[in-house]
Design a protein around this motif. Structure first.
Motif, mmCIF file in Angstrom:
data_model
loop_
_atom_site.group_PDB
_atom_site.id
_atom_site.type_symbol
_atom_site.label_atom_id
_atom_site.label_comp_id
_atom_site.label_asym_id
_atom_site.label_seq_id
_atom_site.Cartn_x
_atom_site.Cartn_y
_atom_site.Cartn_z
ATOM 1 N N ILE A 150 -19.575 56.143 -9.146
ATOM 2 C CA ILE A 150 -19.349 55.424 -8.202
ATOM 3 C C ILE A 150 -20.713 55.076 -8.166
ATOM 4 O O ILE A 150 -21.781 53.672 -7.963
ATOM 5 C CB ILE A 150 -19.054 55.365 -7.097
ATOM 6 C CG1 ILE A 150 -17.234 55.457 -7.132
ATOM 7 C CG2 ILE A 150 -19.596 54.511 -5.334
ATOM 8 C CD1 ILE A 150 -16.274 55.633 -5.975
ATOM 9 N N CYS A 151 -22.012 56.469 -7.853
ATOM 10 C CA CYS A 151 -23.406 56.182 -7.636
ATOM 11 C C CYS A 151 -24.393 55.530 -8.221
ATOM 12 O O CYS A 151 -25.294 55.335 -8.250
ATOM 13 C CB CYS A 151 -23.741 57.740 -7.335
ATOM 14 S SG CYS A 151 -23.333 58.723 -6.112
ATOM 15 N N LYS A 152 -23.872 55.589 -9.995
ATOM 16 C CA LYS A 152 -24.229 55.221 -10.905
ATOM 17 C C LYS A 152 -23.903 53.856 -10.728
ATOM 18 O O LYS A 152 -25.365 52.803 -10.963
ATOM 19 C CB LYS A 152 -24.113 55.250 -11.982
ATOM 20 C CG LYS A 152 -24.476 54.919 -13.242
ATOM 21 C CD LYS A 152 -23.972 55.257 -15.096
ATOM 22 C CE LYS A 152 -25.044 54.594 -15.319
ATOM 23 N NZ LYS A 152 -23.772 54.917 -17.700
ATOM 24 N N SER A 153 -23.438 53.137 -10.139
ATOM 25 C CA SER A 153 -22.905 51.283 -10.339
ATOM 26 C C SER A 153 -23.807 50.886 -8.779
ATOM 27 O O SER A 153 -23.832 50.014 -9.011
ATOM 28 C CB SER A 153 -21.693 51.020 -10.105
ATOM 29 O OG SER A 153 -20.738 51.962 -9.314
ATOM 30 N N GLN A 154 -23.582 52.115 -7.237
ATOM 31 C CA GLN A 154 -23.770 51.191 -7.009
ATOM 32 C C GLN A 154 -25.440 51.777 -6.499
ATOM 33 O O GLN A 154 -26.053 51.571 -6.066
ATOM 34 C CB GLN A 154 -23.423 52.832 -5.629
ATOM 35 C CG GLN A 154 -22.109 52.431 -5.043
ATOM 36 C CD GLN A 154 -22.011 50.944 -4.616
ATOM 37 O OE1 GLN A 154 -22.429 50.189 -3.758
ATOM 38 N NE2 GLN A 154 -20.207 50.158 -4.285
ATOM 39 N N LYS A 155 -26.119 52.552 -7.636
ATOM 40 C CA LYS A 155 -27.680 53.297 -7.289
ATOM 41 C C LYS A 155 -28.276 53.385 -6.680
ATOM 42 O O LYS A 155 -28.957 53.939 -5.025
ATOM 43 C CB LYS A 155 -28.457 51.991 -8.023
ATOM 44 C CG LYS A 155 -28.339 51.122 -9.109
ATOM 45 C CD LYS A 155 -28.650 49.697 -8.882
ATOM 46 C CE LYS A 155 -29.158 48.607 -10.364
ATOM 47 N NZ LYS A 155 -27.711 48.188 -10.994
ATOM 48 N N ILE A 156 -27.083 54.325 -6.585
ATOM 49 C CA ILE A 156 -27.485 55.590 -5.509
ATOM 50 C C ILE A 156 -27.465 56.977 -6.032
ATOM 51 O O ILE A 156 -26.751 57.204 -6.748
ATOM 52 C CB ILE A 156 -26.703 55.828 -4.152
ATOM 53 C CG1 ILE A 156 -26.243 55.073 -3.353
ATOM 54 C CG2 ILE A 156 -26.426 56.984 -4.209
ATOM 55 C CD1 ILE A 156 -24.091 54.795 -2.649
ATOM 56 N N PRO A 157 -28.765 57.522 -5.673
ATOM 57 C CA PRO A 157 -29.299 58.718 -6.653
ATOM 58 C C PRO A 157 -28.206 59.521 -6.593
ATOM 59 O O PRO A 157 -27.552 60.210 -4.969
ATOM 60 C CB PRO A 157 -31.203 59.311 -5.175
ATOM 61 C CG PRO A 157 -31.409 58.178 -5.057
ATOM 62 C CD PRO A 157 -29.466 57.216 -3.955
#
Length: 164
Positions: A150-157
């Motif tokens: 999810i972080c990858k898709s949301q661009k969250i470190p």
């Protein structure tokens, strides 16, 4: 729902303390020469309420494409949501519940809160408003897989310090 975890207070040491202190708290009343129902109830009811509380108390964590939601029943009945748009970065890490937050449960002061039941592994959310939230987990492998995706898709470190 991509990830769901429900945790209960099942620690042996906790239940040993509760089960040992229950008879100890009632003993003075029972050994008294004037045992009456009122004094027995005054002593017994709070102890039973504590036992019931620890039996029903639980932390539920749910993660989906929209948010990370937590419920700490019976204190937080309606899910508390942390929207992905409000999260600056996330870290999966080991931590020291007693040292960093003062123990288990709903803990912490100010802008750094923890919601945990047992153990020392948690998901730390760094929110854009400056607040921090630690959510304890007993299932770090599955949590890591879902959060990383999810972080990858949301661009969250996202950083997993457990793999170091």
């Amino acid at each position: 729902m991509l990830f769901t975890e429900k945790q209960y207070f099942k620690q042996i040491w906790l239940w040993a303390i509760i089960l040992i202190t229950t008879p100890i708290s009632i003993l003075p009343i029972v050994n008294s020469s004037e045992v009456n129902l009122v004094s027995l109830l005054i002593c017994l009811v709070p102890t039973l309420l504590i036992i019931i509380l620890f039996l029903v108390m639980n932390l539920k964590t749910s993660i989906n494409q929209k948010s990370i939601d937590i419920q700490f029943f019976p204190f937080i009945r309606k899910p508390k949501s942390f929207l992905w748009d409000d999260i600056q970065k996330i870290e999966l890490k080991k931590y020291q519940p007693l040292v960093e937050y003062g123990g288990w449960g709903i803990r912490g002061l100010g802008d750094d809160k923890a919601y945990n039941i047992k153990g020392n592994i948690g998901l730390k959310l760094f929110l854009k408003n400056g607040k921090k939230v630690m959510i304890g987990t007993q299932n770090p492998k599955n949590l890591n897989k879902v959060i990383a995706e999810i972080c990858k898709s949301q661009k969250i470190p996202f950083h997993n310090s457990l793999t170091e």
